[in-house]
Design an enzyme around this catalytic site. Structure first.
Site, PDB file in Angstrom:
ATOM      1  N   ASN A 291      10.448 -24.817 -45.180  1.00  0.00           N
ATOM      2  CA  ASN A 291       9.314 -25.086 -46.091  1.00  0.00           C
ATOM      3  C   ASN A 291       8.568 -23.799 -46.449  1.00  0.00           C
ATOM      4  O   ASN A 291       8.058 -23.673 -47.559  1.00  0.00           O
ATOM      5  CB  ASN A 291       8.357 -26.109 -45.476  1.00  0.00           C
TER       6      ASN A 291
ATOM      7  N   LYS B 146      -7.559 -21.117 -27.242  1.00  0.00           N
ATOM      8  CA  LYS B 146      -7.201 -21.312 -28.657  1.00  0.00           C
ATOM      9  C   LYS B 146      -8.199 -20.560 -29.546  1.00  0.00           C
ATOM     10  O   LYS B 146      -7.827 -19.931 -30.531  1.00  0.00           O
ATOM     11  CB  LYS B 146      -7.232 -22.804 -28.988  1.00  0.00           C
TER      12      LYS B 146
ATOM     13  N   MET C 133       3.531 -26.114 -34.736  1.00  0.00           N
ATOM     14  CA  MET C 133       3.470 -27.161 -33.721  1.00  0.00           C
ATOM     15  C   MET C 133       2.207 -27.086 -32.855  1.00  0.00           C
ATOM     16  O   MET C 133       2.286 -27.240 -31.632  1.00  0.00           O
ATOM     17  CB  MET C 133       4.733 -27.100 -32.840  1.00  0.00           C
ATOM     18  N   ARG C 134       1.076 -26.833 -33.494  1.00  0.00           N
ATOM     19  CA  ARG C 134      -0.194 -26.757 -32.768  1.00  0.00           C
ATOM     20  C   ARG C 134      -1.288 -27.441 -33.565  1.00  0.00           C
ATOM     21  O   ARG C 134      -1.257 -27.399 -34.792  1.00  0.00           O
ATOM     22  CB  ARG C 134      -0.642 -25.292 -32.640  1.00  0.00           C
TER      23      ARG C 134
ATOM     24  N   ILE D 257      -4.856 -27.378 -35.064  1.00  0.00           N
ATOM     25  CA  ILE D 257      -5.767 -26.306 -35.493  1.00  0.00           C
ATOM     26  C   ILE D 257      -7.134 -26.529 -34.833  1.00  0.00           C
ATOM     27  O   ILE D 257      -7.633 -27.646 -34.785  1.00  0.00           O
ATOM     28  CB  ILE D 257      -5.891 -26.331 -37.038  1.00  0.00           C
TER      29      ILE D 257
ATOM     30  N   HIS E  45       4.141 -33.425 -43.116  1.00  0.00           N
ATOM     31  CA  HIS E  45       4.596 -34.189 -41.950  1.00  0.00           C
ATOM     32  C   HIS E  45       5.736 -35.114 -42.382  1.00  0.00           C
ATOM     33  O   HIS E  45       5.621 -35.785 -43.414  1.00  0.00           O
ATOM     34  CB  HIS E  45       3.423 -34.991 -41.381  1.00  0.00           C
TER      35      HIS E  45
END
Ligand code: GRF
Length: 190
Positions: A15, A66, A91-92, A94, A110
């Protein structure tokens, strides 16, 4: 100057490539200024290199929190004058630092018709459930898991059992829809 986009990805980066290619050939009136990955060496890094896009590679475990690594990312994003963040297989979740700085300017793709099948391996979850209409969703990002307001969706009808075939169909749809949505968003049409 054209608007500047950052793409966040953790893996393959198809993508990323769809968006970068659409910028390169004018379907999106913007430049991909930055690629961000939390998995150093992921294939997206190679794709970014081919497009001449600089990449920020970082390991979350090298940071105390984070908030700490998002502050580091924010510096890069600001230095590059990034206006829009596109998550593409990042894969986290925000965190507050980026959400506050880029409120309403972070979107995600998604591979399910949200709100069904949030989280990891949405395609596998949907197959296990036995659905016959799969799909993809592009949505604004908030602090929830795949929960922000929906921008666009496409259905993918599939009754077979071949996961690879289904994934190919879903990815083809993603590669069409994501650039279209980014273009519309930047033109103010969303
Ligand atoms: C896509 O299926 C996207 O919907 C999901 O993660 C996958 C990323 O694929 N969020 P790629 O890295 O862009 O090839």
């Amino acid at each position: 100057m054209k608007p500047r986009i950052a793409v966040f990805a953790s893996g393959n980066g198809s993508n990323f490539e769809a968006i970068a290619q659409a910028c390169a050939d004018g379907r999106i009136n913007a430049d991909v200024a930055l690629c961000v990955t939390d998995r150093p060496g992921a294939f997206v890094v190679e794709r970014a290199r081919r497009f001449g896009v600089p990449t920020v590679e970082f390991r979350p475990k090298d940071y105390a929190s984070k908030a700490d690594f998002e502050k580091m990312l924010l510096e890069h994003l600001r230095r590059e004058n990034v206006e829009l963040i596109c998550l593409a297989g990042y894969m986290r979740i925000i965190g507050d630092v980026l959400l506050q700085a880029y409120e309403g300017r972070i979107i995600n793709i998604h591979p399910s018709l949200l709100p069904a099948f949030r989280g990891a391996d949405a395609i596998g979850q949907a197959m296990d459930y036995g659905v016959k209409i799969y799909g993809i969703t592009i949505h604004f990002v908030d602090s929830s898991l795949d929960g922000g307001k929906i921008i666009a969706q496409r259905a993918v009808a599939y009754e077979g059992k071949d996961r690879e075939e289904l994934e190919t169909m879903i990815h083809e749809r993603e590669h069409e829809l994501y650039p279209e949505v980014v273009a519309r968003l930047l033109e103010g049409g969303i």
